[in-house]
Write a protein that holds these residues in place. Structure first.
Motif, PDB file in Angstrom:
ATOM      1  N   LEU A   1      -9.027   0.664   7.892  1.00 36.49           N
ATOM      2  CA  LEU A   1      -9.395  -0.707   7.548  1.00 36.49           C
ATOM      3  C   LEU A   1      -8.747  -1.729   8.476  1.00 36.49           C
ATOM      4  O   LEU A   1      -7.682  -1.490   9.035  1.00 36.49           O
ATOM      5  CB  LEU A   1      -8.991  -1.024   6.106  1.00 36.49           C
ATOM      6  CG  LEU A   1      -9.592  -0.163   5.001  1.00 36.49           C
ATOM      7  CD1 LEU A   1      -9.132  -0.644   3.645  1.00 36.49           C
ATOM      8  CD2 LEU A   1     -11.117  -0.165   5.067  1.00 36.49           C
TER       9      LEU A   1
ATOM     10  N   VAL B   1      -7.940  -4.856  -0.507  1.00 40.09           N
ATOM     11  CA  VAL B   1      -7.517  -3.695  -1.299  1.00 40.09           C
ATOM     12  C   VAL B   1      -6.350  -4.063  -2.212  1.00 40.09           C
ATOM     13  O   VAL B   1      -6.318  -3.710  -3.400  1.00 40.09           O
ATOM     14  CB  VAL B   1      -7.125  -2.512  -0.383  1.00 40.09           C
ATOM     15  CG1 VAL B   1      -6.445  -1.400  -1.192  1.00 40.09           C
ATOM     16  CG2 VAL B   1      -8.347  -1.958   0.324  1.00 40.09           C
TER      17      VAL B   1
ATOM     18  N   ILE C   1      -7.343   4.231   4.000  1.00 42.43           N
ATOM     19  CA  ILE C   1      -6.888   2.856   4.232  1.00 42.43           C
ATOM     20  C   ILE C   1      -6.568   2.619   5.705  1.00 42.43           C
ATOM     21  O   ILE C   1      -6.719   1.517   6.219  1.00 42.43           O
ATOM     22  CB  ILE C   1      -5.669   2.555   3.326  1.00 42.43           C
ATOM     23  CG1 ILE C   1      -6.136   2.469   1.874  1.00 42.43           C
ATOM     24  CG2 ILE C   1      -4.981   1.256   3.720  1.00 42.43           C
ATOM     25  CD1 ILE C   1      -5.046   2.365   0.844  1.00 42.43           C
TER      26      ILE C   1
ATOM     27  N   GLU D   1      -5.579   3.872  -4.193  1.00 40.62           N
ATOM     28  CA  GLU D   1      -4.656   2.730  -4.147  1.00 40.62           C
ATOM     29  C   GLU D   1      -4.964   1.719  -5.251  1.00 40.62           C
ATOM     30  O   GLU D   1      -4.068   1.247  -5.952  1.00 40.62           O
ATOM     31  CB  GLU D   1      -4.740   2.048  -2.779  1.00 40.62           C
ATOM     32  CG  GLU D   1      -3.853   0.815  -2.626  1.00 40.62           C
ATOM     33  CD  GLU D   1      -2.375   1.116  -2.745  1.00 40.62           C
ATOM     34  OE1 GLU D   1      -1.640   0.261  -3.277  1.00 40.62           O
ATOM     35  OE2 GLU D   1      -1.963   2.216  -2.319  1.00 40.62           O
TER      36      GLU D   1
ATOM     37  N   LYS E   1      -7.566  -4.594   4.285  1.00 43.58           N
ATOM     38  CA  LYS E   1      -6.388  -4.138   3.545  1.00 43.58           C
ATOM     39  C   LYS E   1      -5.950  -5.191   2.528  1.00 43.58           C
ATOM     40  O   LYS E   1      -5.508  -4.875   1.423  1.00 43.58           O
ATOM     41  CB  LYS E   1      -5.231  -3.834   4.509  1.00 43.58           C
ATOM     42  CG  LYS E   1      -5.407  -2.577   5.337  1.00 43.58           C
ATOM     43  CD  LYS E   1      -4.221  -2.383   6.270  1.00 43.58           C
ATOM     44  CE  LYS E   1      -4.386  -1.157   7.150  1.00 43.58           C
ATOM     45  NZ  LYS E   1      -3.249  -0.999   8.098  1.00 43.58           N
TER      46      LYS E   1
ATOM     47  N   ILE F   1      -8.591   4.391  -0.422  1.00 38.46           N
ATOM     48  CA  ILE F   1      -8.797   3.084  -1.053  1.00 38.46           C
ATOM     49  C   ILE F   1      -8.900   3.196  -2.567  1.00 38.46           C
ATOM     50  O   ILE F   1      -8.228   2.471  -3.304  1.00 38.46           O
ATOM     51  CB  ILE F   1     -10.060   2.413  -0.474  1.00 38.46           C
ATOM     52  CG1 ILE F   1      -9.832   2.036   0.987  1.00 38.46           C
ATOM     53  CG2 ILE F   1     -10.456   1.181  -1.284  1.00 38.46           C
ATOM     54  CD1 ILE F   1     -11.057   1.505   1.693  1.00 38.46           C
TER      55      ILE F   1
ATOM     56  N   ILE G   1       0.827  -1.212   0.000  1.00 40.38           N
ATOM     57  CA  ILE G   1       0.000   0.000   0.000  1.00 40.38           C
ATOM     58  C   ILE G   1       0.862   1.263   0.000  1.00 40.38           C
ATOM     59  O   ILE G   1       1.797   1.394   0.795  1.00 40.38           O
ATOM     60  CB  ILE G   1      -0.958  -0.016   1.208  1.00 40.38           C
ATOM     61  CG1 ILE G   1      -1.999  -1.119   1.011  1.00 40.38           C
ATOM     62  CG2 ILE G   1      -1.632   1.336   1.405  1.00 40.38           C
ATOM     63  CD1 ILE G   1      -2.839  -1.427   2.219  1.00 40.38           C
TER      64      ILE G   1
END
Length: 568
Positions: free
Chosen positions: A434, A442, A431, A395, A439, A392, A387
């Motif tokens: 989360l 994601v 993020i 990303e 994560k 989100i 990340i």
């Protein structure tokens, strides 16, 4: 009468950032010396309930509390005082380490309390022996296996002589045999010390390897069941809440067996199989055997790969295999077997000392990471290593943005990937808000949008509840049907059985097997060498005296997939 050590009374909690309460009217009492398991789908509130017990809620994660909570007869005042009563072992042990060596890490709480050095040495020796790490006190914490890290984390909270041990998904990053050992270790410590043990875990069947007193089922912020394992498994509650039942229980139910608590379904060795034997055999005869996939072209070939991170010390030894276009393959083995290293070599993160890697007929051994990334996508085990954005949506879109895709195409792909990964409601979230499992989703979405020809996933379902596990895996199956080749590094034996007809088994940096997933788990020599775990379906078939236990597994897997796909 046993002493209550955790008491929730009409307890509700709403995070500051949320519009609705995460916990609603919780009434729960856990007694001294009990071992309790908390299960529930993602978002059910089980992690928040754990945070209430160790004080993160409301002292660190702020919000509105109604009702009352008492820990060992007192109202919690702050995290520090609670830490003397509740020891928490986190899902990711690396996030819990403080010291450079095992001894330093175990001693950390004692140092904070200004414990005299002689007492400190005695206590560290005592606790390290209890978790069987007395021979590793001088070892670096970062050089330990996953199971060893878990034991050090446990020792680090036990030096305070806490009354309650709280485990947050203790099996998430462990291979099957190490996970089995971890459950045995928790059970031994609980019996020796009479600590109250609370576990939050998705892998119900694995936790039930050793007895638990009660299972608390949570859904939508509420407790929907609080009962014994036998009573729970005889009920429809787990299925209603999208929680995976033990495979042998599911197979018996598919065969038409009426489950009752008297059949003792919580453990396969106590389960009264005789009551279901005739129905299991009849069901097996009626269910069709799955058809194998047709062969296609070879898309990836590794030839005599050798690699070591340091000179003179080999991590990968002479590994060769080929993978066809459109295959779904598992790479399995114990922690430290070389599985993740192999994936790094395929993606170009590391260069082999010798050997060749081919994509179709092209030698890509000298291709850069960027060149390989157009063909091969990699989802790492630890999402924090992938990340790079705060939000989100940003990303997931990042890979497309740096490749200069049109904005409309970016939005279309990102929203589709977020929906599949169960993240659409959170697309505008930061993020940092989360969970570990969210994560993970994601990072999977950020690779899926790039549409590579091969996707390698390192533990794709770790920390996922059964519903999100199924959503992610069915999406990968759909990609696979479209011709995308899927390689999964996993400790989840059911994932291997259910989704990957073929398994490559690693042990100590060597390939020790390359066979069907069913045959791998039916070979006790391979199971032992690679720290795998025989599926309970195989044991059930043997106890039902079936002549073809491996075919029983194949037919169950195919039937179960069909049932869940059709939503019936």
């Amino acid at each position: 009468m046993k002493k209550p050590v955790i008491q929730f009374k009409n307890y509700s909690f709403q995070y500051r950032s949320q519009t609705a309460a995460t916990l609603q009217e919780i009434n729960l009492t856990i007694y001294e010396g009990e071992k309790v398991l908390i299960v529930g789908p993602s978002g059910s509130g089980k992690s928040t309930l754990g945070h209430c017990i160790n004080g993160l809620v409301p002292f660190s994660y702020k919000g509105n509390v109604t009702g009352s909570l008492q820990i060992v007869g007192e109202n919690p005042k702050d995290i520090f005082s609670l830490s003397k009563k509740v020891g928490t072992v986190l899902q990711d042990p690396d996030g819990q380490f403080i010291g450079l060596t095992v001894a330093e890490d175990i001693a950390f709480a004692l140092e904070n309390d200004c414990t005299p050095q002689t007492q400190m040495f005695d206590k560290v020796a005592e606790v390290s022996k209890l978790v069987e790490m007395e021979n590793y006190l001088d070892a670096s914490t970062h050089q330990l296996s996953g199971g060893q890290k878990q034991r050090v984390s446990l020792a680090g909270v036990m030096v305070d002589d806490v009354e309650i041990l709280l485990f947050d998904e203790p099996l998430a990053n462990l291979d099957p045999a190490t996970g089995k050992y971890a459950i045995e270790l928790i059970d031994q410590i609980q019996q020796k010390t009479n600590k109250t043990v609370v576990m939050i875990e998705h892998r119900l069947e694995d936790v039930l390897h050793r007895p638990v007193d009660r299972i608390i089922v949570m859904d939508d912020g509420r407790i929907v069941s609080d009962t014994t394992p036998d009573e729970l498994l005889a009920s429809p509650i787990l299925e209603q809440c999208s929680i995976r039942e033990p495979l042998y229980v599911k197979a018996a139910k598919y065969a038409g067996c009426i489950m009752t608590p008297d059949m003792q379904p919580a453990h396969l060795d106590t389960f009264q199989v005789d009551a279901c034997k005739a129905k299991l055999v009849d069901w097996f005869a009626k269910v069709d055997r799955p058809q194998p996939k047709a062969k296609t072209e070879t898309i990836l070939t590794l030839t005599e790969i050798n690699f070591g991170y340091t000179p003179g010390r080999q991590t990968i030894h002479d590994v060769s295999f080929s993978i066809e276009k459109g295959e779904m393959v598992s790479i399995v083995g114990k922690n430290g077997a070389g599985k993740s290293t192999l994936s790094k070599l395929i993606c170009g993160f590391e260069k082999p000392n010798s050997g060749k890697i081919y994509f179709r007929a092209d030698d890509i051994s000298d291709d850069t990471i960027k060149e390989r990334a157009t063909r091969i996508g990699m989802v790492l085990q630890n999402p924090n290593q992938m990340i790079s954005k705060q939000m989100i949506y940003d990303e997931v879109a990042f890979g497309l943005v740096i490749r200069s895709f049109p904005e409309a195409e970016i939005k279309k792909r990102v929203l589709a990937a977020l929906k599949i990964c169960g993240l659409s409601p959170f697309r505008n979230w930061p993020i940092s808000a989360l969970s570990f499992g969210q994560k993970k989703r994601v990072t999977i979405a950020s690779i899926l949008v790039l549409e590579p020809e091969i996707i390698i996933l390192d533990e794709p379902t770790a920390g996922q509840d059964f519903r999100h596990y199924t959503d992610i895996m069915e999406f990968l199956v759909e990609l696979n049907r479209q011709g995308v080749t899927i390689i999964m590094i996993t400790h989840d034996m059911h994932l291997m059985l259910e989704y990957t007809p073929r398994a490559i088994v690693m042990a100590d940096g060597r390939k020790i097997a390359d066979d069907s997933a069913v045959d791998v788990l039916a070979d006790s020599r391979i199971v032992e060498a690679a720290n795998l775990k025989e599926t309970s379906l195989y044991e059930l078939a043997l106890r039902a005296e079936m002549e073809e236990p491996t075919q029983f597994i194949e037919r169950f897997i195919a039937y179960d997939q069909g049932v869940r796909k059709n939503g019936s």
